[in-house]
Design a protein around this motif. Sequence first.
Motif, PDB file in Angstrom:
ATOM      1  N   ILE A  54      17.606 106.299  50.822  1.00 10.51           N
ATOM      2  CA  ILE A  54      18.709 105.057  50.982  1.00 10.51           C
ATOM      3  C   ILE A  54      19.565 104.568  51.377  1.00 10.51           C
ATOM      4  N   THR A  55      19.470 103.091  52.648  1.00 10.66           N
ATOM      5  CA  THR A  55      20.422 102.553  52.939  1.00 10.66           C
ATOM      6  C   THR A  55      20.527 101.956  52.042  1.00 10.66           C
ATOM      7  N   ILE A  56      21.627 100.697  51.965  1.00 11.63           N
ATOM      8  CA  ILE A  56      22.253 100.146  51.175  1.00 11.63           C
ATOM      9  C   ILE A  56      23.109  99.082  52.046  1.00 11.63           C
ATOM     10  N   ILE A  57      23.410  97.708  52.342  1.00 11.08           N
ATOM     11  CA  ILE A  57      23.878  97.092  52.844  1.00 11.08           C
ATOM     12  C   ILE A  57      25.548  96.346  51.948  1.00 11.08           C
ATOM     13  N   HIS A  58      25.922  95.783  52.291  1.00  9.19           N
ATOM     14  CA  HIS A  58      26.845  95.587  51.096  1.00  9.19           C
ATOM     15  C   HIS A  58      27.816  94.500  52.122  1.00  9.19           C
ATOM     16  N   SER A  59      27.893  93.168  51.912  1.00  9.96           N
ATOM     17  CA  SER A  59      28.749  92.306  52.842  1.00  9.96           C
ATOM     18  C   SER A  59      30.591  92.333  52.708  1.00  9.96           C
ATOM     19  N   LEU A  60      30.982  93.155  51.766  1.00  7.13           N
ATOM     20  CA  LEU A  60      32.654  93.275  51.466  1.00  7.13           C
ATOM     21  C   LEU A  60      32.961  94.505  52.343  1.00  7.13           C
ATOM     22  N   PRO A  61      33.417  94.954  53.698  1.00  8.32           N
ATOM     23  CA  PRO A  61      33.963  95.883  54.197  1.00  8.32           C
ATOM     24  C   PRO A  61      34.937  96.834  53.186  1.00  8.32           C
ATOM     25  N   ASN A  62      36.039  97.702  53.121  1.00 11.42           N
ATOM     26  CA  ASN A  62      36.356  99.036  52.685  1.00 11.42           C
ATOM     27  C   ASN A  62      37.396  99.270  53.402  1.00 11.42           C
ATOM     28  N   ASP A  63      38.375  99.564  53.245  1.00 13.58           N
ATOM     29  CA  ASP A  63      39.077 100.409  53.658  1.00 13.58           C
ATOM     30  C   ASP A  63      39.432 101.955  53.599  1.00 13.58           C
ATOM     31  N   THR A  64      39.233 101.165  52.075  1.00 13.61           N
ATOM     32  CA  THR A  64      39.896 103.202  51.170  1.00 13.61           C
ATOM     33  C   THR A  64      39.164 103.341  50.093  1.00 13.61           C
ATOM     34  N   LEU A  65      39.007 104.412  50.066  1.00 16.38           N
ATOM     35  CA  LEU A  65      37.508 104.306  48.854  1.00 16.38           C
ATOM     36  C   LEU A  65      38.489 104.802  47.298  1.00 16.38           C
ATOM     37  N   ASP A  66      39.929 104.352  47.639  1.00 17.08           N
ATOM     38  CA  ASP A  66      40.604 104.813  46.494  1.00 17.08           C
ATOM     39  C   ASP A  66      40.084 103.810  45.197  1.00 17.08           C
ATOM     40  N   PRO A  67      39.538 104.721  44.432  1.00 16.38           N
ATOM     41  CA  PRO A  67      38.788 104.593  42.738  1.00 16.38           C
ATOM     42  C   PRO A  67      39.620 103.079  42.220  1.00 16.38           C
ATOM     43  N   HIS A  68      40.758 102.986  42.561  1.00 12.49           N
ATOM     44  CA  HIS A  68      41.439 102.009  42.005  1.00 12.49           C
ATOM     45  C   HIS A  68      42.330 100.531  42.243  1.00 12.49           C
ATOM     46  N   ASN A  69      41.385 100.638  43.653  1.00 10.39           N
ATOM     47  CA  ASN A  69      42.284  99.766  44.910  1.00 10.39           C
ATOM     48  C   ASN A  69      41.104  99.073  45.428  1.00 10.39           C
ATOM     49  N   THR A  70      39.788  99.616  44.901  1.00  7.01           N
ATOM     50  CA  THR A  70      38.067  98.469  45.596  1.00  7.01           C
ATOM     51  C   THR A  70      37.339  99.652  44.440  1.00  7.01           C
ATOM     52  N   TRP A  71      35.949  97.970  44.430  1.00  2.56           N
ATOM     53  CA  TRP A  71      35.094  98.211  43.804  1.00  2.56           C
ATOM     54  C   TRP A  71      33.959  99.113  43.728  1.00  2.56           C
ATOM     55  N   ILE A  72      34.513  99.439  45.673  1.00  4.47           N
ATOM     56  CA  ILE A  72      33.153 100.140  46.001  1.00  4.47           C
ATOM     57  C   ILE A  72      32.777 101.453  45.319  1.00  4.47           C
ATOM     58  N   THR A  73      33.283 101.797  44.777  1.00  6.82           N
ATOM     59  CA  THR A  73      33.027 104.227  44.968  1.00  6.82           C
ATOM     60  C   THR A  73      32.351 103.196  43.210  1.00  6.82           C
ATOM     61  N   LEU A  74      32.911 102.892  42.414  1.00  4.34           N
ATOM     62  CA  LEU A  74      31.930 102.531  40.596  1.00  4.34           C
ATOM     63  C   LEU A  74      30.331 101.709  41.272  1.00  4.34           C
ATOM     64  N   ARG A  75      30.814 101.292  42.638  1.00  5.50           N
ATOM     65  CA  ARG A  75      29.168 100.319  43.081  1.00  5.50           C
ATOM     66  C   ARG A  75      28.197 101.258  43.751  1.00  5.50           C
ATOM     67  N   ALA A  76      29.322 102.386  44.072  1.00  6.47           N
ATOM     68  CA  ALA A  76      28.400 103.544  45.239  1.00  6.47           C
ATOM     69  C   ALA A  76      27.727 105.021  44.491  1.00  6.47           C
ATOM     70  N   GLY A  77      28.110 104.776  43.207  1.00  2.00           N
ATOM     71  CA  GLY A  77      27.346 105.707  41.383  1.00  2.00           C
ATOM     72  C   GLY A  77      28.735 107.109  42.118  1.00  2.00           C
ATOM     73  N   VAL A  78      30.501 106.818  43.083  1.00  2.00           N
ATOM     74  CA  VAL A  78      30.859 107.966  42.884  1.00  2.00           C
ATOM     75  C   VAL A  78      31.214 107.964  41.441  1.00  2.00           C
ATOM     76  N   THR A  79      31.794 107.012  40.539  1.00  4.77           N
ATOM     77  CA  THR A  79      32.604 106.777  39.874  1.00  4.77           C
ATOM     78  C   THR A  79      32.206 106.205  38.687  1.00  4.77           C
ATOM     79  N   GLU A  80      32.882 106.218  37.555  1.00  6.07           N
ATOM     80  CA  GLU A  80      32.158 105.238  36.397  1.00  6.07           C
ATOM     81  C   GLU A  80      33.237 105.160  35.223  1.00  6.07           C
ATOM     82  N   THR A  81      33.070 104.111  34.486  1.00 10.99           N
ATOM     83  CA  THR A  81      34.428 103.997  33.395  1.00 10.99           C
ATOM     84  C   THR A  81      34.240 103.975  32.207  1.00 10.99           C
ATOM     85  N   LEU A  82      35.670 103.708  31.423  1.00 15.22           N
ATOM     86  CA  LEU A  82      35.307 104.048  30.231  1.00 15.22           C
ATOM     87  C   LEU A  82      33.520 103.244  29.613  1.00 15.22           C
TER      88      LEU A  82
END
Lengths: 533, 314
Positions: free
Chosen positions: A56-84
């Motif tokens: 599947i291909t998904i396009i979101h509007s906010l570009p990201n420069d990093t995948l550092d999970p503590h500085n961006t929302w994208i890793t959770l959005r992309a199903g890589v990380t999860e929260t408590l």
Amino acid sequence: MSSGIRSQHSKVFFGFILILCAAIFLSGCSQNNGASRSSGSSSEENTSATSVSKDITIIHSLPNDTLDPHNTWITLRAGVTETLLRLDENMKISPWLASDWETKDDRTWVFSIREGIQFQDGTPLDAQAVKASFERGIADSKALAAALKIASMEANGQQLQITTIEPYPAFPTELVHPTTSIISVAAENQMGKEAFNNAPVGTGPFKVTSFTPGSEIHLVRNDDYWDGKAKLNEVTFKFNADANVRTLAFQSKQADIVFHLSPEMLTSIEADNELSVSSVTSLRTHYFTYNPASSSVSDHRVREALDKLIDRDSIVQDIMLGHASPANGPFNASLPFGNREGYQKLDEAGALRLLESAGYTKGSDGKFQKDGKPLTLKLIAFTGVNPELPLIPQVVQSEAAKAGITIEIVSVEYPEVYIADHTDWDMSTSSYLTSPRGDGGSFLNSAYVPGGSYNPANIQVDGLEPILKELNETGDTEKRNEITQQAVTVINKALPHSYIINPNILVGINQRVTDWKPGAEEFYIVTHTLDVK
Amino acid sequence: MVRQSFSRIIQLILVLLMLSLATFLLMKLAPGDPVLTILKANEGAVSQSDQEQVREQLGLNLPLVQQYGLWLQGVIQLDLGKSFVNNRAVWDLMMDRLPATVSLTSGAIVVLLLISVPLAILGAKYKGKWPDHLSRLFALIGASIPSFWLGLLLIYAFAFKLNWLPTMGSGNVRHLILPSITLGFVMAPEYIRLLRSGLLDALSQEYVRAARARGIAEWRVIARHALRAALLPVITIFGMSLGALLAGSVVTETLFAWPGLGSMVMEAITQRNYPVIQGYVLLTGVFIVTANVLVDLSYSLLDPRIRSGRGRNV
């Protein structure tokens, strides 16, 4: 200089240009062939070999420069990380990596970490790992450190005890935020920081295979996912800040899920029966802020009159093409803590009465005036991200003109900065996510307390302080919702703001996508249940 | 020669210093507060004391002169600082993005050459006839089209209607085609005009007439004699556009989500990410100055009279 050398130089030069053109042309041709082959095979895959590879291909509007999970929302959005903890469909906080949690006193929380979960690198998820993840986040992100206010942590098996710096009943709401994602610090230590921030290791259903900063992430399924293997094999998560390009990518079927379509492009999308658009209630509110220092709008009756002159129905229908709801308070009415009363409808007669009672009279030119001075207001318009924002002041300006009030619109890039520095304004457009974590507490504390980050005009509402104090000391969700509603009643009476609309999020979904729908929180995009036909 | 190089280096340093100082002051004058971005204030509450703390940590509360001094001190030690948003070293961020910008630049140059050289030759050879009108019409259209509009038009035609090419992103040469055409096409008119007038000028020269009289084929006359003489002014402009291209074409890169320097700085500007903007401006300066030096060197390659010190009057 001899002509022989000269002609040799020119030969070299033109030869170089020719070779360059030829090389690029040929590589372009060969890539074209290759690409058409691959696109052919991918369409075959879609029809005949779906069980082999599902992507599947998904396009979101906010570009990201990093995948550092503590500085961006994208890793959770992309199903890589999860929260408590996470938000459920009704925006209520529910367990996720933590199976349950309790509070010992107003500063101490104990979380039970779910058993049997592994990070994508194979290390087990226990309280010690969660503690290490929080410590890493606090050290790396000033925003996270400020939001969590953690004083100390104690890990014991699957039990994690967290003590906050101050009494903090809203602490669990912070733990649903994407930047509190739990990551494997062991993996980071092994990979090195730079490599980890390009391919972070979490507990989610998908793993990162490659990341192009500002452009896209490729993901593959994590076969050992704790909550059941994902249905898709591969996901491409792209970013593009341009709404037109996102829409064209969706229409050309190059993307299956596309976020933030612009309303004016919906007609052409609806003509294609393979495509659909989901209009989701958002947690954002567009509103007007009144200047407490203005001689005209510091009069409550003038504010009330202006509030009655806002044609919310017209803004919803004409500007948002129906993809919004009229606002009756800072929070969307459909939320558990949203205001239950109806919204203010256009009421010109009521507005005129109020202005007259405030001492304004209509002059011969049909304009309201008081003590010989016409009622002219300066409205600071936000040119910001949402295309509809600059249009709202224009609708209000025309309604006000009909009633006899002149509104002058001044467009600025950052109204917060302007209104913090100037006093010569009467109204300003504002737009915020008012409940990003399923709770209204953070917005109330930052928009109505002097010095708050959403309160550049230094608004103070009489009688609100004790209610907020009570809210800040209450942990029980039901009770918090009740107190939040009480606070909104007090605020609506004082009318420091005029709430206009809650814009919807427009998400394009190809009909081949199944078992998925967008949520108002925009957190959980790539999930293990997401599938394609 | 040594003295010349030395003065060039001094010049280069002075230009870069002035450039960085000007950017620094302009950034500080522009509205917007990076602290709110760093604390991600658009996602939730941020107290005044948190803001003050961050401001202090980053030295944003210091006088401007001192802030600039600290930045400069870092640069001398080859440290461009860290991004406010994600703590990554600015140098690493830029080096991540540079390859994409270089490939887009190469693509744009190829498109530029493919369009401008044949059209200019046609225009010069058939002066006043229909190929000339066609080439001038093309130059006029090209010069009037804004790049974002052309980009959207190309996406509409080749990605949406025909579905031949990807709408956006990077990865292989197919991704490179539309952004390269967008950039190259918009730049081409200037080159067509320059090259055409240069060719016309050269074709009227004695040596061209002499060559023709010797019975040399027309295309050889144009390619070997006239085109080379016409290239000199073109190369000057080329140096400047090369610098600008390498610095990243902001609009095109943002439109196509091309992961180059242009889209990086666009994001940095919206976030008021000062160290990234400063680093980008410095790198841009280096590119432009270097491109100009290369242009100077290429003169002597193209015109031996310059190399032998006999002046540049063509």
